[in-house]
Write a protein that holds these residues in place. Structure first.
Motif, PDB file in Angstrom:
ATOM      1  N   CYS A  53      -4.361  -0.071   0.309  1.00  0.00           N
ATOM      2  CA  CYS A  53      -5.157  -1.090   0.991  1.00  0.00           C
ATOM      3  C   CYS A  53      -6.556  -0.534   1.226  1.00  0.00           C
ATOM      4  O   CYS A  53      -6.793   0.675   1.144  1.00  0.00           O
ATOM      5  N   CYS A  75       0.279   3.079   3.966  1.00  0.00           N
ATOM      6  CA  CYS A  75       0.643   2.415   5.227  1.00  0.00           C
ATOM      7  C   CYS A  75       1.742   1.384   5.033  1.00  0.00           C
ATOM      8  O   CYS A  75       2.307   0.901   6.010  1.00  0.00           O
ATOM      9  N   CYS A 110       0.844  -1.205   0.000  1.00  0.00           N
ATOM     10  CA  CYS A 110       0.000   0.000   0.000  1.00  0.00           C
ATOM     11  C   CYS A 110       0.883   1.260   0.000  1.00  0.00           C
ATOM     12  O   CYS A 110       1.878   1.331   0.722  1.00  0.00           O
TER      13      CYS A 110
HETATM   14 ZN   LIG Z   1      -2.739   1.165   3.525  1.00  0.00          ZN
END
Ligand SMILES: [Zn+2]
Length: 220
Positions: A97, A60, A57
């Motif tokens: 994500c 994150c 992602c």
């Molecule tokens: Zn993420």
């Protein structure tokens, strides 16, 4: 791990034509993104960035799904609700994500979306400078220069890092579940051992011993 996306998505002639027809249609808006006709385009973009980002992602840095679209969302860095003109702009796209994507989306719905572009939403050309964005931009910014991830905790190193951690609520797991148990590293263990050996007070020595025990329980 990829710090900056080097290869933006490109489109074949068929996809170019499809995008032009959607953009020129009278009903074009940011919701056009979800129409069935664009499925082939969404798959193309998702697959491209999933590979470019090595299944990570953009915000994150946790894993996105390699199979399913459910946890590998196509993310519009400048939100498509504010900047529909950049809906297909290669450098405005990446994968994120489900949590990061949903959290950004939620903020848009509440009208609290932090505007990632400084100069309003009527621009025609996509900004080419990292400084135009408040957010750590996966095509322009080196992630590690802005955010440090330590034991699952996201620490800002710059204003952009601070903004991104807030916009995507990157410390959400820490807030929900507390510190993640992580394996103790050799240097950390050495440090504890040195403290233990160096302590001459019996109480302190016992405390240090307990620390070592706790650390080793985590490892096993
Ligand atoms: Zn993420």
């Amino acid at each position: 791990m990829v710090n900056i996306i080097r290869n933006p998505v490109s489109y074949c002639e068929d996809l170019e034509n499809l995008m032009v027809s959607i953009k020129n249609s009278e009903s074009f808006s940011h919701t056009s993104w979800s129409i069935a006709e664009l499925q082939v385009l969404r798959v193309h973009i998702r697959n491209h960035y999933r590979i470019q980002q090595q299944g990570i992602c953009a915000y994150c840095r946790q894993r996105v799904s390699l199979q399913s679209a459910a946890n590998c969302h196509v993310e519009h860095i400048a939100p498509k609700s504010k900047y529909p003109q950049f809906m297909f702009e290669p450098k405005n796209l990446c994968v994120a994500c489900a949590d990061c994507n949903e959290i950004k989306k939620e903020q848009e719905t509440l009208g609290e979306e932090p505007d990632p572009i400084c100069n309003g939403n009527d621009r025609v050309l996509y900004p080419r400078a990292a400084s135009s964005f408040y957010i750590v931009h996966p095509h322009f910014d080196d992630y590690d220069e802005h955010i440090e991830i330590f034991n699952g905790h996201y620490v800002d190193k710059t204003e952009k890092g601070h903004f991104t951690i807030g916009a995507c609520k990157l410390n959400r797991r820490l807030r929900a579940f507390g510190w993640e148990e992580t394996l103790i590293s050799e240097p950390e263990l050495n440090c504890l051992m040195t403290d233990f050996l160096g302590a001459d007070d019996a109480i302190v020595k016992n405390e240090k011993l307990q620390s070592i025990k706790r650390a080793l329980v985590k490892v096993s």
